[in-house]
Enzyme design. Sequence first.
Site, mmCIF file in Angstrom:
data_model
loop_
_atom_site.group_PDB
_atom_site.id
_atom_site.type_symbol
_atom_site.label_atom_id
_atom_site.label_comp_id
_atom_site.label_asym_id
_atom_site.label_seq_id
_atom_site.Cartn_x
_atom_site.Cartn_y
_atom_site.Cartn_z
ATOM 1 N N GLU A 196 0.818 -1.217 0.000
ATOM 2 C CA GLU A 196 0.000 0.000 0.000
ATOM 3 C C GLU A 196 0.851 1.267 0.000
ATOM 4 O OE1 GLU A 196 -2.910 -0.303 3.124
ATOM 5 O OE2 GLU A 196 -3.993 -1.905 2.086
ATOM 6 N N GLU A 315 -4.714 -8.557 -0.631
ATOM 7 C CA GLU A 315 -5.540 -8.524 0.566
ATOM 8 C C GLU A 315 -6.984 -8.344 0.136
ATOM 9 O OE1 GLU A 315 -4.460 -5.463 3.331
ATOM 10 O OE2 GLU A 315 -2.315 -5.951 3.290
#
Length: 583
Positions: A196, A315
Amino acid sequence: MTARQQAARHRRRRLGLVVGAPLALIAAGVLAYGTEFGPFGEGSRSQADAAPAVSDDAMTAVAAMQPGWNLGNSLDAGTDETSWGQPRTTKAMLDKLRSQGFRSIRIPVTWSDHQQSAPGYAIDKAYLSRVKQVVDWALDDGLYVMLNIHHDSWQWAGKMPTDHDAVLARYEATWTQIAGTFRNEPGRLTFESINEPTFDGSDNSLKAKLLNELNTSFHDVVRKSGGNNAKRLLVLPTMVDTPDQALMDNLATTIKSLHDPRLVASVHYYGYWPFSTNLAGSTRFDAAAQSDMAKVFKRAHDTFVAKGVPVVIGEYGVLGYDFGPDGVERGEMLKYFEAFGNAARTNGVTDLLWDNGAFFDRSKLRWKDAGLFRQMRSSWTTRSGTASSDLVFVPRSGHIPDRTLTLNPNRTTFKGLKAGSVTLAKGRDYTLSGNRLTLKAATLTRLAGDRAYGVRATLQAEFSKGVPWQIKVISNSTPVLSNATGTTGSVRIPTQFRGDLLATMESKYAEGGNAGPLDWTPYQQFTKAFSPGYTGNGITLTRDFLDSLRDGARVNLTFHFWSGAKVTYYVTKSGGTVVGSTS
């Protein structure tokens, strides 16, 4: 900030901080776990002779990783892998997950607290050894492993716009050490450049440039480190792992420029943000939530998979579930995971479940909600029928009417309805008109028995394939709330739920306007602003909610329950005192 970026920020805070292949490959046995690189480099793992080689074709190799699971909140947890509430990782834990059908494990690692300062940024040898131990356990189980640098993304890499050279030096030093340590590990080990990624105070153009620089640097460092790293699968993320089209396009440009057939694109997905966090009144996996999911998978497929670049959703999950099982209604969550598994399968995407302990109990080595896991596991290979709800409410007293649900067959065929081991009779116990399933009043009355509050029976709607859809028959009356006094720290409203379940809370000032942290909607976020306690017979208003209220202003709360009942309540904050009343 987009809804997904807000969701990503939200998820980082709750952590204690502020691609697959077509079904034909599954049928052909490609998704059985693999081991070594085969023709371009053998490792030393003991499984080398027991499993097929990692394919030279990246699409096939990534397909063999499906399905996957994240070891969340452990090696990414800072100073100690138990500091965020998870037990120390054991081989038995990984053995159990492998036995449940998982083919890959993502091991998020945060290196920040285990590194010395410049210029070498040396990683603590004991910590690196511990990471290698966990990686090797997973590899010995025949699992594919994805290893990354995780919260480093915001802890120091995010400062790249203002401290470019130091960040790049640390990033390259970190990956040089990781690549050197794992250079001879088998091909089932993959590297992910960064989790991220985000860059402080940057516009979109600069963010794209900096991420391209990090991904390119990562590729260069790993490939030059030799050994099996020369052809190891390398995973590159979009900005914040967000699956927006512009960000995917930027990543596609980077991948194309590297001229490397063994690169994998990565995004994350936690669902349509209002549904995933149960805010703005989005309590159901409705058309908006379904459309959002479909669009994300189509973008991933069209941008990457269709052009020969494999995709992993590194994820996925439902953000509200991290706060507890009531954050998103269970039946709506089951529908989400059923649809997600189908979308991943049909779009050729490999996915890895984010689990910070919410799903798999790592101490007891079992799933906290076995039925939810059955739904996930079934979705890896087939579809399951669902319905408009898994809840049917009947009154505690008085006449019980017929109740109708709409079936969602999802390309299956409805086969029948059971109450335990008893098959209910079509026509007598229920009727079916198209996809409208009507439970007869007499049947519900029989099932409700003495009508004591709560679940009186659980029915199973069976379909031609997949997991049966469970329908709870619940006896209820309108909930009753009582007066309360508390502080801005929190207020507990005494509540007689009387069999009902809380869906959402609407909050408005008496003089007009929305009241609460979410001033753009009257419907506040479940758990973040309010939370039911069924065993404690109360609804808690949180500090976040109470701190946001105007002093002295009367607030009208409307609690919406899953039965359809609505109960009005009033709250006023005066300094540090909060008073709640029913009138």
